[in-house]
Design an enzyme around this catalytic site. Structure first.
Site, short mmCIF file in Angstrom:
data_model
loop_
_atom_site.label_atom_id
_atom_site.label_comp_id
_atom_site.label_asym_id
_atom_site.label_seq_id
_atom_site.Cartn_x
_atom_site.Cartn_y
_atom_site.Cartn_z
CG HIS A 74 3.84 15.36 2.75
ND1 HIS A 74 4.28 15.67 1.99
CD2 HIS A 74 4.54 14.42 2.86
CE1 HIS A 74 5.85 15.31 2.53
NE2 HIS A 74 6.23 14.08 2.52
CG ASP A 76 4.30 19.46 5.07
OD1 ASP A 76 3.68 18.83 4.34
OD2 ASP A 76 5.10 19.29 6.76
CG ASP A 114 9.77 13.84 1.76
OD1 ASP A 114 8.67 13.55 1.40
OD2 ASP A 114 10.77 13.88 2.27
CD GLU A 139 5.77 13.39 5.86
OE1 GLU A 139 5.22 12.29 6.10
OE2 GLU A 139 5.46 14.14 5.62
CD GLU A 140 9.14 16.45 5.00
OE1 GLU A 140 9.24 15.37 6.13
OE2 GLU A 140 9.17 15.85 3.93
CD GLU A 163 5.75 10.59 2.34
OE1 GLU A 163 6.72 10.96 1.56
OE2 GLU A 163 5.44 11.31 3.29
CG HIS A 342 14.13 15.85 3.40
ND1 HIS A 342 13.87 15.21 5.28
CD2 HIS A 342 12.74 15.40 3.54
CE1 HIS A 342 12.90 15.04 5.69
NE2 HIS A 342 12.24 15.33 4.65
#
Length: 368
Positions: A74, A76, A114, A139-140, A163, A342
């Site tokens: 992903h 984003d 991530d 995705e988030e 991932e 995150h």
């Protein structure tokens, strides 16, 4: 020779195509819904290397080629302003060689783990080996990119989802995800009255949900449990003062041993009043470690000197959606320590990125 970019200068440690592309993409803020600039940079990387690439109607970066493997991750990230810089990795997060003269140089910045690091590994390996690639968006949040891809595209022969698993780990399982919003309204009245109001009904419903999914054996691994989590609670008098209102946003994680439908029915069964508005669920997934794709990863990791780790994650990824739509072998793989997802100290050792690119390239060549 892979072309990465023409930024001048790059940090001294960013001296390979993968490292340069990672630096560029991490330097471009790309929170969900704002992926356009990062997607354009990724598209340009493929075109500079002689590959056809475009951005589709939902914002995914598409670079089709040999479908023996589809590499995807992903674009984003979550929001967060972490200065983009090269400095030593934390020994508490990564195995850092104390004799390494570089000090375990790592790129710090939002998305390094991530999942911009895995995204870059997928892109570089796809260019090196000529397999298909898609960088998906959203995705988030809603996984809109993966949902669109799974509905619109035929399945590949094999899928590698990007991932963080660590360069020597492959993820085979994820729990599913069920989210909803409980709403209820009751007549207002003096707080001395014994009748429960909407707030009490909401509390009672959620207590019932927690109770019904409480594991009989407290030693049950988290991956095998249905875990329940309220994520917001809003309640009080309505604007006109004539009613008490309650709204609760909730999330439930579903292990592969249970279905989303079963969990939904049990949660609904705890209702005595009020209603729940459920969002589109994401089913759990558990892939076999014995597929040719998983075996290829084990071989490639060992050839790079790693001890293979087979992982099951308690969260959810786009692989859940791909597994529900496509009948093909798949794994999730990528450099980075997922404990930094995150986090304010998100960073990726550049040597880990290099190893992941080598592993992925070996796997893609093996499957072609």
């Amino acid at each position: 020779m892979i072309v990465a970019g023409d930024r001048d200068p790059y940090p001294d440690a960013c001296d390979t195509p993968a490292r340069k592309l990672l630096f560029d993409l991490v330097s471009i803020p790309s929170p969900s819904g704002e992926e356009e600039a990062a997607a354009e940079r990724l598209r340009a990387f493929f075109e500079a290397n002689g590959r056809e690439a475009w951005i589709d109607e939902v914002g995914n970066v598409r670079a089709p080629a040999d479908d023996s493997v589809l590499c995807t991750s992903h674009v984003d990230t979550v929001p967060g302003d972490i200065p983009v810089e090269v400095k030593p990795a934390l020994e508490s997060a990564y195995d850092v060689d104390p004799d390494d003269p570089t000090g375990g140089e790592a790129l710090w910045g939002r998305g390094t783990v991530d999942a911009t690091g895995p995204l870059v590994a997928m892109a570089v390996a796809a260019v090196e080996t000529g397999v298909s690639f898609v960088g998906v968006v959203g995705e988030e949040t809603s996984s809109r990119g993966a949902r669109h891809l799974a509905a619109e595209r035929d399945p590949p022969d094999a899928l590698v989802n990007g991932e963080p698993s660590g360069w020597n780990g492959i993820t085979l399982g994820y729990r599913g995800f069920l989210a909803g919003t409980y709403v209820n309204t009751s007549e207002s009245g003096h707080t001395s009255r014994p009748e429960p109001n909407a707030i009490q009904h909401a509390i009672d419903w959620w207590a019932g949900v927690e109770d019904v999914f409480d594991p009989a054996d407290p030693e049950t691994p988290v991956f095998d449990q249905v875990t329940t989590k309220p994520v917001s609670f809003d309640g009080g008098l309505s604007e006109d003062g004539l009613a008490v209102e309650a709204t609760v946003d909730v999330q439930l994680r579903v292990p592969p041993s249970r279905t989303v439908d079963e969990v939904h029915e049990l949660a609904e069964g705890q209702l005595t009043t009020g209603s729940v508005h459920w969002k589109e669920p994401i089913p759990p997934v558990m892939e076999s470690p014995r597929t040719p794709l998983a075996r290829a990863f084990r071989v490639a990791i060992r050839e790079q000197g790693g001890d293979v780790r087979l992982l099951r994650k308690t969260g959810t990824s786009d692989m859940n959606l791909f597994a529900a739509a496509w009948d093909c072998p798949m794994v999730t793989y990528g450099p980075g320590n997922s404990e930094l997802d995150h986090a304010p100290d998100e960073h990726l050792p550049l040597a880990e990125l290099d190893r992941a690119v080598a592993v992925l390239s070996d796997v893609c060549r093996d499957r072609r």
